[in-house]
Write a protein that holds these residues in place. Sequence first.
Motif, short mmCIF file in Angstrom:
data_model
loop_
_atom_site.label_atom_id
_atom_site.label_comp_id
_atom_site.label_asym_id
_atom_site.label_seq_id
_atom_site.Cartn_x
_atom_site.Cartn_y
_atom_site.Cartn_z
N LEU A 1 0.65 -1.31 0.04
CA LEU A 1 -0.08 0.00 0.04
C LEU A 1 0.72 1.34 -0.09
N PHE A 2 1.82 1.15 0.67
CA PHE A 2 2.88 2.54 0.92
C PHE A 2 3.63 2.67 -0.19
N LEU A 3 3.97 1.79 -0.94
CA LEU A 3 5.03 1.89 -2.11
C LEU A 3 4.59 1.81 -3.52
N ARG B 1 -2.93 6.63 8.13
CA ARG B 1 -2.68 6.87 9.50
C ARG B 1 -3.23 5.92 10.38
N PHE B 2 -4.19 5.43 9.95
CA PHE B 2 -4.99 4.13 10.67
C PHE B 2 -4.08 2.93 10.73
N LEU B 3 -3.59 2.51 9.29
CA LEU B 3 -2.80 1.43 9.00
C LEU B 3 -1.53 1.28 10.05
N VAL B 4 -1.06 2.52 9.93
CA VAL B 4 0.71 2.48 10.82
C VAL B 4 0.32 2.59 12.38
N GLY B 5 -0.71 3.20 13.08
CA GLY B 5 -1.25 3.02 14.12
C GLY B 5 -1.41 1.75 14.85
N ALA B 6 -2.17 1.02 13.92
CA ALA B 6 -2.64 -0.43 14.13
C ALA B 6 -1.47 -1.42 13.97
N SER C 1 11.81 -4.29 12.70
CA SER C 1 12.57 -3.29 12.24
C SER C 1 13.19 -2.89 10.89
N GLY C 2 13.53 -4.20 10.30
CA GLY C 2 13.78 -4.16 8.83
C GLY C 2 12.72 -3.45 7.93
N LEU C 3 11.58 -3.96 8.05
CA LEU C 3 10.40 -3.42 7.41
C LEU C 3 10.11 -1.82 7.49
N VAL C 4 10.34 -1.53 8.84
CA VAL C 4 9.95 -0.15 9.38
C VAL C 4 11.21 0.70 8.49
N GLU C 5 12.39 0.22 8.59
CA GLU C 5 13.41 1.11 8.26
C GLU C 5 13.20 1.15 6.47
N GLU C 6 12.93 0.11 5.95
CA GLU C 6 12.58 0.24 4.54
C GLU C 6 11.42 1.21 3.96
N LEU C 7 10.51 1.18 4.85
CA LEU C 7 9.18 1.98 4.47
C LEU C 7 9.62 3.40 4.81
N CYS C 8 10.24 3.78 5.87
CA CYS C 8 10.66 5.14 6.26
C CYS C 8 11.51 5.76 5.20
N ARG C 9 12.35 4.77 4.61
CA ARG C 9 13.20 5.31 3.56
C ARG C 9 12.76 5.47 2.40
N SER D 1 9.07 5.69 1.84
CA SER D 1 7.83 6.60 1.78
C SER D 1 7.66 7.63 2.76
N ALA D 2 7.68 8.86 2.30
CA ALA D 2 7.74 10.05 3.02
C ALA D 2 6.43 10.08 4.17
N LEU D 3 5.18 9.40 3.33
CA LEU D 3 4.29 9.70 4.29
C LEU D 3 4.17 8.72 5.46
N PHE D 4 4.82 7.38 5.21
CA PHE D 4 5.02 6.26 6.35
C PHE D 4 6.06 6.98 7.30
N ALA D 5 7.26 7.40 6.85
CA ALA D 5 7.96 7.85 7.75
C ALA D 5 7.52 9.06 8.61
#
Length: 284
Positions: free
Chosen positions: A164-166, A182-187, A202-210, A212-216
């Motif tokens: 969804l984010f990429l 916003r709901f997806l990230v909070g859940a 942690s690896g998935l979070v780092e990838e998504l933050c890198r 997807s600006a919105l996810f970060a």
Amino acid sequence: MPDGTTGAMRDNSLGRFLRDRRTRLDPSALGIATGARRRTLGLRREEVAQRACISVTWYTLLEQGRGGPPSAEVLGRVAGALALDEAEREHLFLIGLGRPPEVRYRPSGGITPRLQAVLDAFPRSPALIRTACWDVIGWNRATSLILTDFAILPPEERNVLRRLFLQPALQALQQDWDALARFLVGAFRADIVRAGAEAAASGLVEELCRKSALFAVLWQDRTVLAKGEGTKRLRHPAIGEVAMDYCSFAVEGRPDLSMLVYNPATAEDVVRIDRLLAGASGPG
């Protein structure tokens, strides 16, 4: 007149459970040498204490219902010393501390045939199983036709957040994408903490933050949401706008897994989804 004996000492369900499991163990199977004159069934108290790396006195107090409630760390050691399975370990914590143990996250490569049969029992409703890291590891035919055909994707691409984010094309199919994101990230944050999967995610979070600006931005907001039911509104390329009410359920014995079931929200949605499913079945 009160005798000063606490309810825990009178009942002592913890002590009875510990003794029962201790006497059921085979010392030789655990590498404990036994002599011909050994009369103790199972393990001795001192053998359990040694395996659990606690004192014999402290373990004896546990079996006798004295000494106050044990710590979670001690119960975890005792569970390992007694070779308890997951159900027995949970029971030990419930009677010893009044709560289940902290979840120990373990990655899953798939689901059992029985669990797949449960998913397949929903012919009209998309149903899927996802891990705490939101990797989809089980789904039914309705999921493939209405949401995503996970069967044609390699396993590393079956992650809900990654898709969804990429993928902007998928975002365009979601109604009110910003609120949904916003709901997806909070859940997601709530799920990984509940399942003890923060390190695994942690690896998935780092990838998504890198990527997807919105996810970060949303991840830094540290919002935590836990909503087990709601309504998903989707712009489906074949049947147009469709609304589905969803509920999520924990999988018994696997709190790191959850099952999501989507049901058509209105009679009109039922007609649209039935038309899609019938068309996919082909003639005859």
